[in-house]
Design an enzyme around this catalytic site. Structure first.
Site, mmCIF file in Angstrom:
data_model
loop_
_atom_site.group_PDB
_atom_site.id
_atom_site.type_symbol
_atom_site.label_atom_id
_atom_site.label_comp_id
_atom_site.label_asym_id
_atom_site.label_seq_id
_atom_site.Cartn_x
_atom_site.Cartn_y
_atom_site.Cartn_z
ATOM 1 N N GLY A 117 127.941 71.472 95.475
ATOM 2 C CA GLY A 117 129.362 71.802 95.449
ATOM 3 C C GLY A 117 129.787 72.633 94.258
ATOM 4 O O GLY A 117 130.852 72.393 93.679
ATOM 5 N N SER A 118 128.998 73.630 93.885
ATOM 6 C CA SER A 118 129.342 74.483 92.751
ATOM 7 C C SER A 118 130.632 75.261 93.016
ATOM 8 O O SER A 118 131.552 75.268 92.189
ATOM 9 C CB SER A 118 128.183 75.445 92.465
ATOM 10 N N ARG A 170 125.716 69.227 118.914
ATOM 11 C CA ARG A 170 126.593 69.938 117.988
ATOM 12 C C ARG A 170 128.060 69.688 118.312
ATOM 13 O O ARG A 170 128.899 69.565 117.409
ATOM 14 C CB ARG A 170 126.289 71.436 118.033
ATOM 15 N N MET A 227 125.692 73.842 105.087
ATOM 16 C CA MET A 227 124.475 74.372 105.696
ATOM 17 C C MET A 227 124.352 73.990 107.172
ATOM 18 O O MET A 227 123.328 73.485 107.639
ATOM 19 C CB MET A 227 123.251 73.892 104.903
ATOM 20 N N LEU A 267 128.218 76.698 112.744
ATOM 21 C CA LEU A 267 129.306 76.148 113.558
ATOM 22 C C LEU A 267 129.354 76.835 114.917
ATOM 23 O O LEU A 267 129.046 78.027 115.042
ATOM 24 C CB LEU A 267 130.633 76.308 112.822
ATOM 25 N N ASN A 304 134.486 81.523 104.173
ATOM 26 C CA ASN A 304 133.146 81.220 103.670
ATOM 27 C C ASN A 304 132.837 82.187 102.539
ATOM 28 O O ASN A 304 133.369 83.297 102.487
ATOM 29 C CB ASN A 304 132.106 81.395 104.780
ATOM 30 N N HIS A 363 129.511 84.027 100.670
ATOM 31 C CA HIS A 363 128.101 84.313 100.909
ATOM 32 C C HIS A 363 127.542 85.088 99.725
ATOM 33 O O HIS A 363 128.187 86.027 99.240
ATOM 34 C CB HIS A 363 127.951 85.142 102.191
ATOM 35 N N ASP A 368 127.787 84.948 109.178
ATOM 36 C CA ASP A 368 128.015 85.918 108.101
ATOM 37 C C ASP A 368 128.528 87.260 108.621
ATOM 38 O O ASP A 368 128.280 88.313 108.027
ATOM 39 C CB ASP A 368 126.735 86.135 107.268
ATOM 40 N N GLU A 417 131.095 84.419 92.156
ATOM 41 C CA GLU A 417 131.556 83.564 93.251
ATOM 42 C C GLU A 417 132.672 82.636 92.775
ATOM 43 O O GLU A 417 133.688 82.453 93.455
ATOM 44 C CB GLU A 417 130.393 82.728 93.806
#
Length: 218
Positions: free
Chosen positions: A15-16, A69, A94, A97, A111, A113, A149, A178
């Protein structure tokens, strides 16, 4: 100010980027309220960091659902609804979806990336950047769509690739960007400045002190 948008951060690990978002949201003037941290792994280190910050946490173990899923995502949706969530920020989540989930959250899910998309989607981006011999690398915040992505790009930040760089040294510089870029992008989304226009992400100018647009300052 207007009501803060209730936001969930989805994580799978340490969780950075979550920590960077929590730090930004600690300011009452920030337009997003982090109302939930959800992980698909009970051993995700970020859960303890979120709990220490006083943020509600929940685990929906993806492995418990196997290949189901839809069932996994339905369990997540139930938690998101129970916490009144209006926006989602993926931060090292990770799991890929489904199209149904991403369409339900279209325009409301971000998101980050670790590459300058569309270059190097997927995993091991720093290794791919070094192998390709690029001179610039970086990170991208994008809206989430069914393609991995592939969503509309909201913002990017670049760093130079230096002689002698390793995956670790390059990743360290990218991660610093980021942590700067993601809180800004979530703030744009939560404040209503970020919108979709003809399939592209558009960020409207910030209003001035009295509410006027700063599109044409001076």
């Amino acid at each position: 100010m207007s009501q803060r948008r209730r936001t969930a951060i989805l994580i799978s690990g340490r969780g950075s980027n979550m920590a960077a978002l929590l730090a930004a949201a600690a300011d009452p003037a920030y337009p997003a309220e982090i109302a939930l941290v959800l992980s698909n792994r009970a051993d995700a280190a970020g859960l303890a960091r979120a709990a220490e910050a006083g943020i509600p946490t929940v685990v929906v173990e993806s492995r418990r659902f196997g290949k189901d899923r839809a069932g996994f995502e339905a369990a997540m949706e139930a938690e998101l609804a129970a916490h009144g969530i209006g926006l989602i920020a993926l931060a090292g989540f990770m799991r890929v979806l489904t199209e149904g989930f991403t369409r339900r959250w279209s325009g409301r899910m971000l998101n980050i990336h670790p590459s300058l998309l569309p270059a190097f989607p997927g995993l091991d981006t720093h290794a791919h950047a070094l192998a390709a011999g690029v001179r610039l690398h970086g990170c991208t915040v994008h809206l989430v769509t069914p393609g991995v992505d592939e969503g509309p790009i909201v913002a990017q930040a670049a760093v130079p690739v230096l002689a002698g760089d390793t995956e670790e040294t390059l990743a360290h510089r990218v991660l610093a960007e980021e942590h700067r870029l993601y809180p800004a992008a979530l703030g744009w989304l939560a404040s209503g400045r970020l919108r979709l226009q003809e399939g592209r992400a558009v960020v409207d100018p910030a209003p001035g002190p009295s509410g006027e647009s700063l599109r044409n300052p001076g």
